[in-house]
Design a protein around this motif. Structure first.
Motif, PDB file in Angstrom:
ATOM      1  N   PRO A 799     -11.694  27.218   9.593  1.00 14.34           N
ATOM      2  CA  PRO A 799     -11.200  26.458  10.762  1.00 14.34           C
ATOM      3  C   PRO A 799      -9.903  26.970  11.371  1.00 14.34           C
ATOM      4  CG  PRO A 799     -10.724  25.286   8.726  1.00 14.34           C
ATOM      5  CD  PRO A 799     -11.556  26.472   8.335  1.00 14.34           C
ATOM      6  N   ASN A 800      -9.119  27.750  10.604  1.00 12.99           N
ATOM      7  CA  ASN A 800      -7.787  28.133  11.094  1.00 12.99           C
ATOM      8  C   ASN A 800      -7.546  29.623  10.938  1.00 12.99           C
ATOM      9  OD1 ASN A 800      -6.634  25.450  11.784  1.00 12.99           O
ATOM     10  ND2 ASN A 800      -6.994  25.066   9.600  1.00 12.99           N
ATOM     11  N   THR A 805      -7.922  29.679  18.052  1.00 13.16           N
ATOM     12  CA  THR A 805      -7.798  28.238  18.235  1.00 13.16           C
ATOM     13  C   THR A 805      -8.387  27.502  17.025  1.00 13.16           C
ATOM     14  OG1 THR A 805      -8.080  28.524  20.614  1.00 13.16           O
ATOM     15  CG2 THR A 805      -8.409  26.312  19.735  1.00 13.16           C
ATOM     16  N   PRO A 806      -7.676  26.516  16.476  1.00 14.72           N
ATOM     17  CA  PRO A 806      -8.223  25.768  15.339  1.00 14.72           C
ATOM     18  C   PRO A 806      -9.552  25.091  15.693  1.00 14.72           C
ATOM     19  CG  PRO A 806      -5.878  25.326  15.605  1.00 14.72           C
ATOM     20  CD  PRO A 806      -6.313  26.089  16.828  1.00 14.72           C
ATOM     21  N   PRO A 808     -11.409  22.376  13.696  1.00 12.38           N
ATOM     22  CA  PRO A 808     -11.519  21.495  12.527  1.00 12.38           C
ATOM     23  C   PRO A 808     -12.937  21.009  12.276  1.00 12.38           C
ATOM     24  CG  PRO A 808     -10.451  20.367  14.367  1.00 12.38           C
ATOM     25  CD  PRO A 808     -10.537  21.809  14.742  1.00 12.38           C
ATOM     26  N   GLY A 833     -11.814  28.274   4.099  1.00 15.88           N
ATOM     27  CA  GLY A 833     -10.482  28.735   4.465  1.00 15.88           C
ATOM     28  C   GLY A 833      -9.874  29.772   3.554  1.00 15.88           C
ATOM     29  N   SER A 855     -17.384  29.494  11.930  1.00 17.69           N
ATOM     30  CA  SER A 855     -16.100  30.150  12.186  1.00 17.69           C
ATOM     31  C   SER A 855     -16.057  30.626  13.627  1.00 17.69           C
ATOM     32  CB  SER A 855     -15.930  31.355  11.251  1.00 17.69           C
ATOM     33  OG  SER A 855     -16.841  32.375  11.601  1.00 17.69           O
ATOM     34  N   HIS A 872      -9.781  33.283   7.408  1.00 14.04           N
ATOM     35  CA  HIS A 872      -8.344  33.087   7.171  1.00 14.04           C
ATOM     36  C   HIS A 872      -7.740  34.349   6.564  1.00 14.04           C
ATOM     37  CE1 HIS A 872      -8.240  28.400   7.187  1.00 14.04           C
ATOM     38  NE2 HIS A 872      -9.137  28.858   8.035  1.00 14.04           N
TER      39      HIS A 872
END
Length: 998
Positions: A799-800, A805-806, A808, A833, A855, A872
């Motif tokens: 997600p990050n 852009t995140p 969630p 993550g 993702s 990540h």
């Protein structure tokens, strides 16, 4: 200096004195060019050799034989007489035989013999001489230790010989070897380089000169811009280092001018041409009369004027080009091996002037010169296709101007000869085949020869993207190949040959993916016959996958040692490609394996069709639109013309849909200050309708047109009926293989929406896409049972990812799917993550048959193997996925944005993540055509897996099977659709989810 031979020799029979006198005569000849000195030296040297006794281990006789060989070579360079060259080779061979293996002079003898063998090849084009020259040069290089003063000299000569062989055979490994040898020579000579400009061929400027020529030569085959930039850099440095008074200076200017002309082919910049002309003129001005390369300098200056004429249309430029070409032809004897090239250059200039002025005398003379050049060109020469093609062009030009119909079939015969020639690079032969096919379509549209012409062009097109190139180079090579396959298929449909149309579309599209897929073909039969040979094939295929995707490109900021390293890697790749071809020949020599990894004919493709529904290939060309339906049990394709749909309509639909997606924030061009949603993936902003399209329902209009003009006529012909959902009837499958602009349109959602009597493909069948027919039939032909130990689902959410852009929603999506799987006892693993690296992800892919990737995604159209998912901790690209051991891969759900979007310039090469994952070994893939929202992605994914798990077979234990994935996605998108309204924004929310594969 005056030479009175009788006075010098009077009263002396000293052989040492005679030999030294001959050496002095040779040196004076090289200084002055006075041929009479050479004619005096040769008989005296012969007399000296005849009078010198042979004493084992002594240097006198081999030294004198070597100098005699050099003398004959020097005279050949002036006379062009073959008997001088043969005498030189004979003397050099004898000198080498008499030289002990451990003698310090052996390398020198080897170099001289190799040089004269290379000269004889230039005269006779007998490849045996050139092969022997290369072998002899290599022995000379091996005879010297690293750092020896003469090593650079041997390397540059060896490189030249490799370059000559490349120019004759077109083998890319030869020009790679040439560049490598020349780079090493420059590297060895760099110390003390500024003092290396004294007279003599092997100063640093001359080494740079030869290196530049080799880079320019390779550019002519590969079109890599880095090669021509390297050629100019080397040539410029050589000119700057060499004093203008040096006898070799004009040659260096000539070479630099040629490199500037070559860059013009890329830049189309007038400044490159102007600079080239200035450099050539300077070089010609400094060249003395009678210089051996004077004809070459005239030709190259003429070519520069010819190129400038093409750009500016100035008649003075083409007149100057013709004058220079005539001078070159007059300076070269007909016996010279390069004479045909200069004659063809004159013919080309005359043809160009005719197009400008209409003076019939020019085109008549061009044809006469073209015929003369072709007659003089040795049989088997690598440029034979080029000569045939040029002559065909001249004849076509005259036919168009005069209406002389007799020229047309003669021109076509030359195109055919060029296309079917067994020598020369495939690029030129394919171009001739395309002209041949198109001329036939114009002149004799019903001729059966059209099939032969297109067949030849398609076959040659497949050779353009050789495994000896990097992935990026292959895509550049096939930029127009797929479009031509569509043209060929349209002609086949017009001629009532649907089988040929299917075959050409399958063989002429997705060329790079087809190659990569072939490298991963199961080898069960071969392993059963010869496990050791099968292991070799597997190992080599793995090597080619890796080197093809990861090759570093040369650039100006690199040091010479770094550039040498890049070339070494490229040569290694070439060797692997050659070994692969040798392995294929070895396998195909085994009875029963004659068609091993060959492209299948249509009849073989028809034998391995799915039983649950038809495969529909839709060919879209400027001429026509046709559907070709293939059904299990039918022995030929069903041809369904689609006269109401056109390429113009498809392009407009694609443009309108793209604009709609941009205005809705679902696909973004780089305009104004809007964020680049295409690079960051999801989530997309709330959809809205652009003011320009206010009141217009673009997507609905496009889907309605696709339904009425494409999909419904196909379904009607196939006898499909609407499914009664309340009856529980299982809808049939249908596999779509669209081409061209249709590849970007949502055929799977075609229908009439927003009205009381709505109707769509969703009411008739469950849709899937395939990039090619082979991509589908290969899995049916070679079913691979999934190992129970790895049957299961691996899920990861990212997600990050850094710089993105995140998102969630990906975490909620994966957690919901994993929780349900755990409740049902399905084997599943979830890692999110920072808890997973790319390497760890590959190990999970190898331990689970299916994967769910939630993702961001990033696509690379130039090199699709560099397309990737953002983690990540790093990025997971296709090249890395392909290197995994995925023999049990089943289902991949790519829950990311635009994973099946593709690229307009390569619409039929399927340069997207979905096709890449299929090529990596997954049997089925869920992907997206454009950006998707977080909430909708989660809803579709959860519904998709619930459908699959609710229908698991009894006794499947904790296993997981994606066989019903197409039905699952059909169900999931229908569920999402039922929760949305009938607005344009709602359509754009559920349509992007698509299914690929089985």
């Amino acid at each position: 200096m005056s030479w009175d031979m009788s006075a010098l020799l009077q009263g002396s029979n000293n052989l040492d004195f005679q030999h030294q006198l001959c050496v002095t005569l040779l040196q004076e000849f090289e200084r002055s060019g006075n041929l009479s000195l050479l004619n005096r030296a040769i008989p005296l040297l012969q007399s000296t050799v005849n009078a010198t006794p042979h004493r084992p281990g002594a240097d006198e006789l081999p030294d004198r034989l070597n100098d005699l060989g050099i003398a004959f070579k020097l005279r050949y360079q002036r006379s062009g007489e073959l008997h001088d060259l043969n005498a030189s080779i004979s003397a050099c061979e004898r000198a080498l035989r008499l030289t002990p293996d451990l003698s310090e002079k052996r390398h020198y003898r080897l170099s001289n013999l190799a040089a004269v063998l290379c000269y004889r090849f230039s005269h006779t084009t007998n490849l045996r001489d050139l092969n022997e020259s290369i072998e002899t040069h290599q022995k000379g290089v091996q005879a010297l230790p690293q750092g020896h003063a003469y090593l650079a000299q041997h390397l540059v000569s060896l490189g030249n010989a490799f370059r000559f062989r490349f120019q004759h055979t077109g083998d890319l490994s030869d020009i790679a070897e040439a560049i490598s040898a020349h780079q090493r020579a420059v590297h060895l000579s760099s110390v003390g380089a500024l003092n290396a400009c004294k007279p003599g061929w092997f100063s640093l400027p001359q080494l740079l000169h030869t290196l530049g020529i080799s880079f320019r030569t390779r550019f002519s085959r590969t079109g890599m811009v880095s090669d021509v930039e390297e050629a100019i850099a080397a040539g410029t440095r050589a000119v700057n280092l060499m004093p203008e008074y040096h006898t070799s200076f004009p040659g260096l200017l000539n070479s630099l001018g040629n490199s500037l002309q070559t860059r013009f082919q890329v830049t189309n910049s007038l400044s490159d041409l102007d600079q080239a002309i200035s450099v050539h003129q300077r070089g010609l001005k400094l060249t003395p009369p009678g210089h051996a390369d004077l004809h070459l300098f005239h030709t190259n200056l003429g070519n520069a004027f010819k190129n400038r004429f093409n750009l500016t249309g100035e008649i003075s430029d083409i007149n100057e080009a013709i004058a220079r070409a005539r001078s070159a032809v007059q300076l070269v004897p007909h016996s010279h091996c390069e004479c045909p090239l200069w004659i063809l250059g004159l013919a080309n200039a005359l043809q160009m002037r005719f197009v400008m002025t209409g003076d019939i005398r020019d085109i008549d003379e061009a044809i006469l010169n073209g015929e003369r050049a072709l007659d003089l060109l040795p049989k088997g020469h690598s440029r034979l296709p080029e000569f045939h093609t040029h002559l065909g062009t001249y004849l076509d030009t005259r036919a168009g101007a005069t209406g002389n119909s007799e020229d047309i079939p003669t021109a076509r015969s030359h195109y055919r000869s060029a296309a079917t020639c067994e020598v020369g690079p495939p690029t030129g032969r394919r171009q001739a085949a395309k002209i041949w096919a198109r001329r036939l379509c114009l002149d004799e549209p019903d001729s059966p020869e059209i099939l032969e012409a297109f067949d030849t062009a398609i076959r040659l097109g497949a050779l353009l993207a050789g495994l000896d190139q990097s992935i990026e180079e292959r895509y550049a090579s096939v930029a127009d190949a797929s479009a031509f396959a569509l043209e060929a298929a349209a002609a086949a449909c017009r001629l009532g040959e649907p089988e040929k149309a299917v075959e050409w579309l399958d063989h002429g599209r997705c060329l790079v993916w087809n190659q990569l897929s072939a490298l991963r073909t199961p080898l069960n039969d071969l392993q059963a016959y010869d496990s050791a040979l099968a292991k070799k094939v597997i190992e080599m295929s793995r090597l080619l996958e890796g080197t093809g995707s990861s090759r570093e490109r040369m650039h100006s900021g690199m040091s010479l040692s770094q550039k040498i390293s890049v070339e070494d890697e490229a040569r290694s790749h070439l060797r692997h490609a050659q070994e692969w071809e040798e392995l294929l020949e070895e396998v195909r020599a085994i009875p029963g394996f004659e068609n091993f990894l060959r492209q299948s004919p249509c009849s073989a493709l028809l034998e391995n069709l799915p039983s649950s529904g038809p495969v529909v290939v839709i060919n879209l060309n400027e001429e026509r639109c046709d559907a070709l339906a293939l059904l299990s049990g039918l022995d030929e394709p069903l041809h369904i013309p689609l006269p109401n749909f056109s390429l113009k309509t498809a392009k407009k639909n694609r443009s309108d849909l793209s604009d709609q997606l941009v205005s809705s924030g679902l696909r973004t061009r780089q305009v104004d200050a809007e964020p680049d949603w295409e690079s960051v993936g999801r989530p997309a902003p709330t959809p809205y309708i652009h003011k320009r399209d206010a009141g217009r329902r673009v997507a609905q209009e496009i889907l309605s047109g696709l339904w009425k003009e494409v999909v419904k006529p196909i379904l009607d012909t196939l006898g499909f009926s609407r499914i009664d959902r309340s009856s529980g009837e299982i809808p049939p499958r249908i596999w779509w293989c669209p081409t061209g602009a249709l590849s970007f349109l949502p055929i799977h959602a075609a229908g009439v929406y927003g009205v009381a009597e709505s109707e769509s493909i969703l009411d008739y069948a469950v849709s899937s896409y395939i990039p090619t027919l082979t991509a589908l039939t290969k899995g049916i032909k070679n079913p691979q049972p999934i190992d129970d130990k790895i049957s299961g689902l691996f899920l990861t959410a990212q997600p990050n990812a850094p710089g993105a852009t995140p998102i969630p929603g990906t975490t909620r999506e994966v957690q919901a799917i994993h929780a349900k799987a755990t409740d049902l006892g399905v084997r599943a693993s979830k890692v999110e993550g920072n808890d997973i690296t790319v390497d760890e992800c590959i190990r999970y892919l190898e331990r689970f048959s299916s994967v769910h990737l939630a993702s961001h995604a990033s696509q690379n159209a130039a090199n699709p193997l560099q397309s990737k998912f953002l983690f990540h901790k790093g990025t997971l690209d296709l090249a890395t996925i392909m290197r995994g051991n995925l023999k049990n891969a089943d289902l991949a759900f790519l829950s990311a944005c635009q994973t099946s979007t593709g690229n307009e310039k390569l619409s039929d090469e399927a340069v997207h993540l979905a096709a890449g994952v299929l090529a990596a070994g997954y049997r089925r893939v869920v992907a997206t055509m454009w950006s998707i929202g977080d909430r909708h992605a989660q809803e579709v994914a959860v519904s998709f897996y619930n459908y699959l798990w609710d229908r698991r077979r009894e006794g499947s234990g904790s296993g997981f099977d994606g066989a019903l994935s197409a039905y699952a996605l059909h169900h999931a998108t229908q569920q999402l659709r039922s929760r949305l309204d009938s607005s344009e924004a709602s359509l754009l929310a559920w349509i992007p989810f698509v299914h690929f594969g089985n």
